[in-house]
Every structure is written in structure tokens, then in C-alpha cells.
Scaffold this motif. Sequence first.
Motif, PDB file in Angstrom:
ATOM      1  N   ASN A 198       0.815  -1.213   0.000  1.00 50.94           N
ATOM      2  CA  ASN A 198       0.000   0.000   0.000  1.00 50.94           C
ATOM      3  C   ASN A 198       0.847   1.260   0.000  1.00 50.94           C
ATOM      4  O   ASN A 198       0.317   2.364  -0.125  1.00 50.94           O
ATOM      5  N   LYS A 199       2.146   1.105   0.132  1.00 57.33           N
ATOM      6  CA  LYS A 199       3.083   2.207  -0.029  1.00 57.33           C
ATOM      7  C   LYS A 199       3.834   2.073  -1.351  1.00 57.33           C
ATOM      8  O   LYS A 199       4.931   2.612  -1.521  1.00 57.33           O
ATOM      9  N   ASN A 200       3.239   1.316  -2.277  1.00 53.70           N
ATOM     10  CA  ASN A 200       3.748   1.162  -3.642  1.00 53.70           C
ATOM     11  C   ASN A 200       5.060   0.367  -3.717  1.00 53.70           C
ATOM     12  O   ASN A 200       5.836   0.533  -4.659  1.00 53.70           O
ATOM     13  N   ILE A 201       5.284  -0.490  -2.721  1.00 59.00           N
ATOM     14  CA  ILE A 201       6.512  -1.295  -2.698  1.00 59.00           C
ATOM     15  C   ILE A 201       6.164  -2.740  -3.036  1.00 59.00           C
ATOM     16  O   ILE A 201       5.252  -3.321  -2.448  1.00 59.00           O
ATOM     17  N   LYS A 202       6.888  -3.300  -3.988  1.00 60.50           N
ATOM     18  CA  LYS A 202       6.652  -4.685  -4.394  1.00 60.50           C
ATOM     19  C   LYS A 202       7.409  -5.623  -3.453  1.00 60.50           C
ATOM     20  O   LYS A 202       8.633  -5.581  -3.375  1.00 60.50           O
ATOM     21  N   VAL A 203       6.632  -6.456  -2.761  1.00 57.88           N
ATOM     22  CA  VAL A 203       7.215  -7.332  -1.741  1.00 57.88           C
ATOM     23  C   VAL A 203       6.898  -8.793  -2.039  1.00 57.88           C
ATOM     24  O   VAL A 203       5.754  -9.140  -2.325  1.00 57.88           O
ATOM     25  N   ALA A 204       7.929  -9.614  -1.984  1.00 58.47           N
ATOM     26  CA  ALA A 204       7.749 -11.067  -2.023  1.00 58.47           C
ATOM     27  C   ALA A 204       8.142 -11.601  -0.653  1.00 58.47           C
ATOM     28  O   ALA A 204       8.970 -10.999   0.037  1.00 58.47           O
ATOM     29  N   ASN A 205       7.550 -12.700  -0.247  1.00 62.16           N
ATOM     30  CA  ASN A 205       7.958 -13.271   1.037  1.00 62.16           C
ATOM     31  C   ASN A 205       7.980 -14.788   0.951  1.00 62.16           C
ATOM     32  O   ASN A 205       7.293 -15.382   0.116  1.00 62.16           O
ATOM     33  N   ILE A 206       8.786 -15.379   1.816  1.00 59.88           N
ATOM     34  CA  ILE A 206       8.915 -16.839   1.804  1.00 59.88           C
ATOM     35  C   ILE A 206       9.111 -17.348   3.227  1.00 59.88           C
ATOM     36  O   ILE A 206       9.874 -16.763   4.011  1.00 59.88           O
ATOM     37  N   PRO A 207       8.411 -18.428   3.577  1.00 59.92           N
ATOM     38  CA  PRO A 207       8.608 -19.007   4.917  1.00 59.92           C
ATOM     39  C   PRO A 207       9.872 -19.864   4.947  1.00 59.92           C
ATOM     40  O   PRO A 207      10.239 -20.485   3.946  1.00 59.92           O
ATOM     41  N   LEU A 208      10.519 -19.879   6.091  1.00 53.07           N
ATOM     42  CA  LEU A 208      11.687 -20.736   6.281  1.00 53.07           C
ATOM     43  C   LEU A 208      11.294 -21.871   7.222  1.00 53.07           C
ATOM     44  O   LEU A 208      10.828 -21.628   8.335  1.00 53.07           O
ATOM     45  N   VAL A 209      11.482 -23.082   6.753  1.00 49.42           N
ATOM     46  CA  VAL A 209      11.194 -24.267   7.568  1.00 49.42           C
ATOM     47  C   VAL A 209      12.381 -25.225   7.492  1.00 49.42           C
ATOM     48  O   VAL A 209      12.980 -25.391   6.432  1.00 49.42           O
ATOM     49  N   PRO A 210      12.751 -25.842   8.627  1.00 53.12           N
ATOM     50  CA  PRO A 210      13.938 -26.709   8.648  1.00 53.12           C
ATOM     51  C   PRO A 210      13.885 -27.846   7.636  1.00 53.12           C
ATOM     52  O   PRO A 210      14.930 -28.308   7.161  1.00 53.12           O
ATOM     53  N   GLU A 211      12.693 -28.306   7.303  1.00 51.66           N
ATOM     54  CA  GLU A 211      12.574 -29.463   6.401  1.00 51.66           C
ATOM     55  C   GLU A 211      12.784 -29.112   4.931  1.00 51.66           C
ATOM     56  O   GLU A 211      12.869 -29.992   4.084  1.00 51.66           O
ATOM     57  N   ALA A 212      12.870 -27.829   4.613  1.00 54.14           N
ATOM     58  CA  ALA A 212      12.973 -27.435   3.201  1.00 54.14           C
ATOM     59  C   ALA A 212      14.061 -26.382   3.033  1.00 54.14           C
ATOM     60  O   ALA A 212      14.035 -25.337   3.685  1.00 54.14           O
ATOM     61  N   GLU A 213      15.000 -26.655   2.151  1.00 56.02           N
ATOM     62  CA  GLU A 213      16.045 -25.691   1.828  1.00 56.02           C
ATOM     63  C   GLU A 213      15.424 -24.527   1.048  1.00 56.02           C
ATOM     64  O   GLU A 213      14.585 -24.731   0.180  1.00 56.02           O
ATOM     65  N   PRO A 214      15.798 -23.296   1.376  1.00 58.21           N
ATOM     66  CA  PRO A 214      15.255 -22.153   0.627  1.00 58.21           C
ATOM     67  C   PRO A 214      15.563 -22.284  -0.863  1.00 58.21           C
ATOM     68  O   PRO A 214      16.581 -22.877  -1.243  1.00 58.21           O
TER      69      PRO A 214
END
Length: 274
Positions: A164-180
Motif C-alpha cells: 500500500n506504499k507502492n513497494i513490491k514485496v515477495a515473502n517466503i517461509p523458512l522451515v527446517p525441512e525445506a532448503e530455501p
Amino acid sequence: MNHLVIYVISDSLGETAEQVARASISQFTTTDYEIKRYSYVLDEENLGDILNLAKEENSVILYTLVNLKFVEQLVNFCSRENIPNVDLLSDLINSIALRTNLVPKREPGIIRKLDEKYFRRVEAIEFAVKYDDGKDPRGFEKADIVLIGISRTSKTPLSMYLANKNIKVANIPLVPEAEPPRELYDISPRKIVGLTNSPQKLNQIRTERLKALGLASNANYASYQRILEEISYAETIMRRIGCPIINVANKAIEETAGIILDIMKANGIKIYKD
């Protein structure tokens, strides 16, 4: 009657003035006319050239100009050449100024800038939805900022707030069972922000989340051992990347977003004004 030419002159697009011209001409039973629209008239020489064309025809001039110098030039010219002219803005601007005691900016194209701001915001919101929760790692490269963190660290609410401030954001969860995903290591750590939380706060949030879903509150998801394992894993990844880490415990979304904006500014990442 002689062929009528309606000149539409604007320091922006002139779409509104052209619509007014069409609405007005529709009140007459004639097709012997044309509308010539001149957009982004921003210097006196250009305006003068258009006015000289108009005086050679059976013309009416309709204009939306906010620069008073240009308005004066046009009015004086039309007075000398006896060309009918209609100012669609000045009377209303002056009336608003009179009623509000405010001084008009007299800046061309402001409404277009507002439109662009609106569409940029919509685009950022759509981006946040598309690249929420690691749905598509290809968005990391296109994002202004990438948020990483374990579950319940406010990644999605922050993504939407920043959108809503015109910033493009991606996000990703970190979980021990899955390598980023590999794409996370391919982008600059300057546009990555890690989010963490206190074990106590996470236990409280996750327990309430399980209850809301009708699940047992003693599930592994909310256990301290699991939470400590996830925090340790996530912070290891964040240190490997070399990104800043924000502990969101006891912070409002607005406060965390403010810290992220400060980080973006410090890293030279462009921030669009509201």
C-alpha cells in the motif's frame, strides 16, 4: 455553415476537454466539424504555433491550462483575432481557492500523476498476493524487498502494508525441512529482510492459531522445542545470506514497516512516495 474546428489545448492529456467538446457538439444537428486535440502544451512557442493555426480556420478553442502565463497568452491572442474560447479550469480553480483560502499549485498533469500512483499501488498489491508465501521464487528478482522468516512472523501482513506504499514485496517461509529456493541466494542481500519473533510470543500466537483451526493446542507446531528449532534454523539462513534481522515481538506492523523502510533507504532502494 462553415466547417467548424474545435481546438482542444491542454498541458496534460486533454481527454476531459475533448469529452466536453463532443458533448457540446452533440447538441447540434451537424457533422461538419472536427476536433483537434493538442496535449502536453508546455511552452509558449508551441502554444503560439497552435494559436496561429486556429486563426486560419473557423475555430473555437477549448482549453485546460493551469499556467497563468499561458492562459493570458491564449486569451490575449483570441481577443485580437476574435476567436471564441472557453477556459474549463480557471473559474472553478478560482472558486475553490476562494472558498478554501488555499493557493492552487498550478502544476500541469497532477491528476495524471495521481492516476499513476493509484495504478502503481494496485500493481504492488497484486504483486504481494502473487508472490506471497514463496508461491513463485521467480518474483524475488522483480521484488523491491523480500521478507523471509518462520511461520507467524507477520510476513504477509507486512507485505500488504508495504504494498500500500507502492513497494513490491515477495515473502517466503523458512522451515527446517525445506532448503530455501536457489533464487533467494541469487539476489542482493541488500533487498532481503529477515523476520523473527520471541519463542514466548510464537508459542502464544501458534497456540491461538491451532485453537482457531479446531486443532489440539499441544501440537508440535506450537511446542517450544519446535519453535526454538525453527528460530535457530531461520537465523542460520539469515546470517548466511547476510541480511538484517528484525525481531517483530511486541512491534506493531507499522513499526516494523518503518524499520524496513529505513533499511531500504539506507541500502539505496527506491521508495515511491505516497
